[in-house]
Design an enzyme around this catalytic site. Structure first.
Site: not given
Length: 625
Positions: A2, A97
């Site tokens: 991201c 995660d």
């Protein structure tokens, strides 16, 4: 993967935060989030890879809202860490995660970093202690930039997201001058914008609410040299075990996987490993939609490797997408790609960006690629010569080193018993030893490095010292940056099995002979992966490399565009270029002299032309869309 953004001790509006974030929309087209409180902002642009639901949205809170995190990257072993944390009583609302990182940080503090196998930058704000913890992965696979304006802190995955918050924007002309002499500046803290610094790889930091920063190095590969088997055959077995496991955990994804395949050893080994893994059982969270190979072709140029890539896909019985990159992009698109890249490099990144655009177009959002193997395991023939002092005048070993060097340049395998080979060997050997011992006589190290004071440095052989510098200080950091920009420009996540920290440790724990065994570069990779690959690919000696044929393009598809640029008043008046008229003359030389080399076109023409493009696209923001 991201784009992250944040501020500390710097109050900005949500509108301003969104403006900063949206300059990285390519890094995260699937949504955004902003969290703000008392001069702290955390922002996130999401590329959904794990847990595609709203549960994976960031910034993410944990522990009844005490902690907030914004995270870019992947921790591939999060499943194993999550199980350990659950045994300690931790609970999770998502299958990401991200949530595991926060819980691990709460349980182990800074030591959680040692447990993570992956690539990342993240920032965790502790609302109770009023402190932020920031970390970047061991090798800087994921980028992070930071600006400190009198204690007002801003950070982001790309420089462009920080620039709206700067009081001023100055071009770092000194860095540009140094870049033109040595293009590898990625491991310096300086950036092309003076007011922005690069957060270093393998470091973490604590930042308090007043903007005071305490930096700490948490990783140095030389602190993690491991014991390896003595026998080469056992070393091969161990490498195979590590590499297959590295690929396995990097296949954990909730979206489609693929590979940018060149037909060379590294990318071929990667996709063949993926195929082997999928024949096994109990692959926890591994996505079985992986059979997607994307190949950039350069028909009619020395850079075309189509036939080798086809051998691999035919061997695996999978389809492949071939992209012939022989047409120019428009001037506006060139500016846009320069804006997205935001740094400088000696050749255009258009082919790399195009191949990831194709992956995205075909629904492949995660690409397992072979980057890193050349620098770690001696893939470049010029590096092989650095092993000559390690041979200690043993001519059998010298022959193997020279053979690895010369065979990469020709399809014809060298005959070590021929007079031609011996003549070439003697010349190369003498020249290299004169250079090596000449430096020693002058009291200079054979390999320059900032790591020479570390006790473990002295234990490395000469080849591994050279490769260590390439891996940690020069070539590889630059390539990691480039491929991050190239892939993220298309909203595709790259994962690099060779960059698993266990394989990096291993690379500098084995000796030079294990990398040049029997006269092959990267011999341990070849011997480990040959059972799963076409033999011709595993033991192919020639090497091409993934480069744009910029000299060919200057004469064909980009000829008119580049000529128009260099004839413009803006180019001739660009003060980043010392002598625009000379660049124009060099361009004419490329056009009219067939003997002009690829290197000349890169360093004398493209390297100067891109300074103009970079200023127009990035500083003046003419490349922003």
């Amino acid at each position: 993967m991201c784009g992250i953004f944040g501020t500390i001790n710097y109050r900005i509006s949500e509108e301003k935060a969104l403006d900063c974030l949206n300059r990285m929309i390519h890094r995260g087209p699937d949504g955004y989030g902003i969290w703000q409180e008392d001069g702290v902002t955390l922002g996130h642009r999401r590329l959904s890879i794990l847990d595609l639901s709203e549960n994976g949205r960031q910034p993410m809170s944990y522990a009844d809202g005490r902690y907030e995190i914004t995270f870019n990257g992947e921790v591939y072993n999060f499943i194993e860490i999550r199980r350990e944390l659950m045994s300690k009583g931790y609970t999770f609302k998502s299958d990401t995660d991200t949530e595991v990182i926060i819980a691990a940080f709460i349980e182990w503090g800074e030591k959680c970093l040692d447990m993570f196998n992956g690539m990342w930058t993240f920032a965790i704000w502790d609302r109770l202690e009023k402190k932020m913890f920031i970390s970047r992965d061991r090798f800087g696979i994921k980028p992070l930039y930071i600006a400190n304006q009198g204690g007002r802190i801003a950070f982001a995955s790309e420089m462009k997201a920080i620039m709206p918050l700067l009081d001023k924007t100055d071009i770092n002309r000194s860095l540009i001058e140094r870049y033109l002499k040595n293009p590898h500046y990625e491991m310096q803290d300086e950036c092309l914008v003076e007011e922005i610094k690069r957060f270093p790889a393998g470091f973490c930091a604590w930042i308090d609410a007043s903007g005071n920063i305490e930096m700490k190095r948490w990783w140095n590969t030389l602190d993690h040299i491991v014991d390896v088997p003595a026998a080469y055959e056992e070393q091969v077995e161990k490498f195979r075990e590590l590499f297959l496991d590295s690929c396995r955990i990097r296949m954990r994804s909730d979206v489609t996987l693929g590979t940018a395949l060149s037909g060379g050893l590294d990318s071929s080994a990667t996709i063949c490993a993926m195929a082997h893994i999928m024949n096994g059982a109990d692959n926890d969270r591994v996505n079985n939609d992986w059979q997607h190979a994307f190949v950039a072709t350069f028909a009619g140029t020395p850079f075309d490797e189509t036939r080798y890539a086809r051998q691999v896909t035919d061997h695996l019985g999978i389809n492949s997408t071939f992209l012939n990159i022989d047409e120019s992009v428009s001037y506006d698109e060139l500016l846009n790609k320069t804006y997205l890249f935001e740094d400088l490099w000696v050749n255009t990144q258009i082919p790399m960006m195009k191949i990831y655009e194709q992956e995205r177009k075909h629904g492949t959002l995660v690409s397992l690629d072979g980057h890193g193997a050349d620098e770690l395991y001696c893939g470049y023939n010029f590096d092989a010569l650095r092993a000559l002092p390690d041979a200690h005048f043993k001519m059998h070993d010298v022959d193997n080193i020279i053979r690895a060097y010369v065979d990469q340049l020709s399809d014809k395998e060298a005959d070590v018993n021929s007079s031609e080979f011996k003549k070439k060997r003697n010349r190369i050997y003498v020249d290299n030893l004169i250079h090596y011992y000449g430096r020693r006589i002058l009291g200079k190290p054979a390999v320059d490095s900032s790591y020479t004071g570390h006790p473990a440095w002295k234990e490395l052989d000469n080849l591994n010292k050279a490769l260590f510098v390439s891996t940690h200080e020069t070539v590889l950091p630059t390539l990691l940056r480039n491929y991050d920009r190239d892939s993220m420009a298309a909203s595709v996540e790259i994962r690099m099995p060779f960059m698993d920290y266990r394989l990096v440790q291993y690379a500098f724990s084995i000796g030079w002979k294990s990398k040049l065994h029997d006269g092959y570069t990267k011999s341990i990779i070849r011997d480990a992966m040959a059972p799963f690959m076409p033999k011709d690919i595993a033991y192919r000696r020639t090497k091409v490399g993934f480069n744009a044929p910029i000299n060919n393009w200057m004469k064909t598809c980009y000829r008119e565009m580049f000529a128009d640029i260099m004839n413009s008043a803006d180019f001739m008046n660009c003060d980043l270029i010392d002598n625009p008229a000379q660049v124009k003359a060099d361009f004419e030389k490329v056009l009219n002299d067939d003997s002009v080399s690829f290197s000349f076109a890169c360093y004398h023409v493209w390297n100067k032309l891109q300074l103009f493009l970079w200023e127009q696209a990035f500083i003046k923001e003419k490349g922003r869309r």
